[in-house]
Design an enzyme around this catalytic site. Structure first.
Site, short mmCIF file in Angstrom:
data_model
loop_
_atom_site.label_atom_id
_atom_site.label_comp_id
_atom_site.label_asym_id
_atom_site.label_seq_id
_atom_site.Cartn_x
_atom_site.Cartn_y
_atom_site.Cartn_z
N ASN A 9 -39.19 -15.89 -19.98
CA ASN A 9 -39.01 -15.98 -21.43
C ASN A 9 -37.59 -16.50 -21.67
OD1 ASN A 9 -38.78 -15.63 -24.16
ND2 ASN A 9 -38.80 -13.38 -24.09
N GLU A 96 -37.27 -7.85 -29.15
CA GLU A 96 -36.32 -8.54 -30.04
C GLU A 96 -37.00 -8.95 -31.34
OE1 GLU A 96 -35.15 -11.33 -27.04
OE2 GLU A 96 -34.23 -9.68 -25.93
N GLU A 166 -41.68 -3.26 -21.28
CA GLU A 166 -40.26 -3.58 -21.24
C GLU A 166 -39.46 -2.46 -21.90
OE1 GLU A 166 -39.86 -8.19 -20.87
OE2 GLU A 166 -39.58 -7.57 -22.94
N GLY A 172 -31.71 -7.21 -20.78
CA GLY A 172 -30.44 -7.92 -20.89
C GLY A 172 -29.22 -7.04 -20.65
O1 LIG Z 1 -38.61 -11.19 -22.09
C1 LIG Z 1 -37.89 -10.80 -21.18
C2 LIG Z 1 -37.23 -9.52 -21.24
O2 LIG Z 1 -36.71 -9.27 -22.51
C3 LIG Z 1 -36.28 -9.22 -20.13
O3 LIG Z 1 -35.07 -9.87 -20.33
P1 LIG Z 1 -33.92 -9.74 -19.18
O4 LIG Z 1 -34.59 -10.12 -17.90
O5 LIG Z 1 -32.84 -10.69 -19.61
O6 LIG Z 1 -33.49 -8.31 -19.18
#
Ligand SMILES: O=C[C@H](O)COP(=O)(O)O
Length: 249
Positions: A9, A96, A166, A172
């Site tokens: 993503n 998000e 998630e 993040g």
């Molecule tokens: O869509 C992906 C997730 O929000 C994970 O994001 P990340 O790998 O940057 O923690």
């Protein structure tokens, strides 16, 4: 045997030129794998991404869509529009979208229904906030997200649903759920689906983990029996990192 999936993503990252560069690298570096590999660039670059990956097995998917087919919804994109450029999978319910754009379970139920009606596949994201986990409410919260957005679906609809657990506190942040925490929640999710539908259906659902998956931790997370792949944010923006994660599946 459930489908293994690694989906990147890209969120609001990569302009047109950067998109072209990264896609070319990914296409060149894709290892031999039985897993489905997907990337979700920004809307403006989707059409170009489809064209650039036409000879690759990497699938191009969308990050979001509206539930209506068309109409006065400034700034939005619909399922038929995605279909018209060859996109048949969409991420819905990302934390998000929930946190910054006010997406509720109720709205997401409408989006899921609209996507399925157009024969699209949905990667449905959900997961608890840190406070939920600290107060021991994470199982309850996760169950309610599933119930509110997905439990009105018919059993057959689940052929086109992929789940992405998630935990918001791991997105993040560099902080990952431990492989044990991921397994515990994935097994719980499968049990909740078994109770609502049946075990056979629950066993067929691919459940991805998302939240700071990196080349260094992917193998251990993916080794858990109920983890069927990952939804990758930051690490999907670097070809070598993303492909190392694909190798780990
Ligand atoms: O869509 C992906 C997730 O929000 C994970 O994001 P990340 O790998 O940057 O923690």
């Amino acid at each position: 045997m459930r489908n293994k999936i690694v989906a990147g993503n890209w969120k609001m990252n990569k302009d047109r030129e950067e998109t072209e560069v990264l896609l070319a690298e990914l296409a060149a570096k894709l290892p031999d794998t039985t897993a489905e590999v997907m990337v979700a660039p920004t809307f403006v670059n989707l059409q170009e991404a489809v064209r650039l990956l036409e000879n690759s097995t990497i699938q191009v998917i969308a990050q979001n869509m509206h539930y209506a087919d068309n109409g006065a919804f400034t700034g939005e994109i619909s399922a038929p529009m995605l279909n018209s450029i060859g996109i048949d999978t969409v991420i819905l319910g990302h934390s998000e979208r929930r946190a910054y754009f006010g997406e509720t379970d109720e709205l997401l139920a409408k989006k899921v229904a609209a996507a399925l009606e157009k024969n699209m596949r949905v990667i449905f994201c959900f997961g608890e906030e840190l406070e939920d986990r600290k107060s021991g409410k994470h199982f309850e919260l996760v169950e309610s997200q599933l119930r509110n957005a997905l439990f009105n679906l018919e059993a057959d609809d689940w052929n086109r649903i992929v789940l992405a657990y998630e935990p918001v506190w791991a997105i993040g942040t560099g902080e990952t759920a431990s492989p044990e925490q991921a397994q515990e929640m994935h097994a719980f999710i499968r049990k909740v689906i078994t109770d609502k539908y049946n075990g056979e259906l629950a066993e067929k659902i691919s459940i991805l983990y998302g939240g700071s998956v990196k080349p260094g931790n992917a193998k251990e997370i993916f080794s858990k029996p109920d983890v069927d792949g990952g939804l990758i944010g930051g690490a999907s923006l670097v070809a070598d990192d993303f492909m190392a994660i694909v190798e780990a599946i």
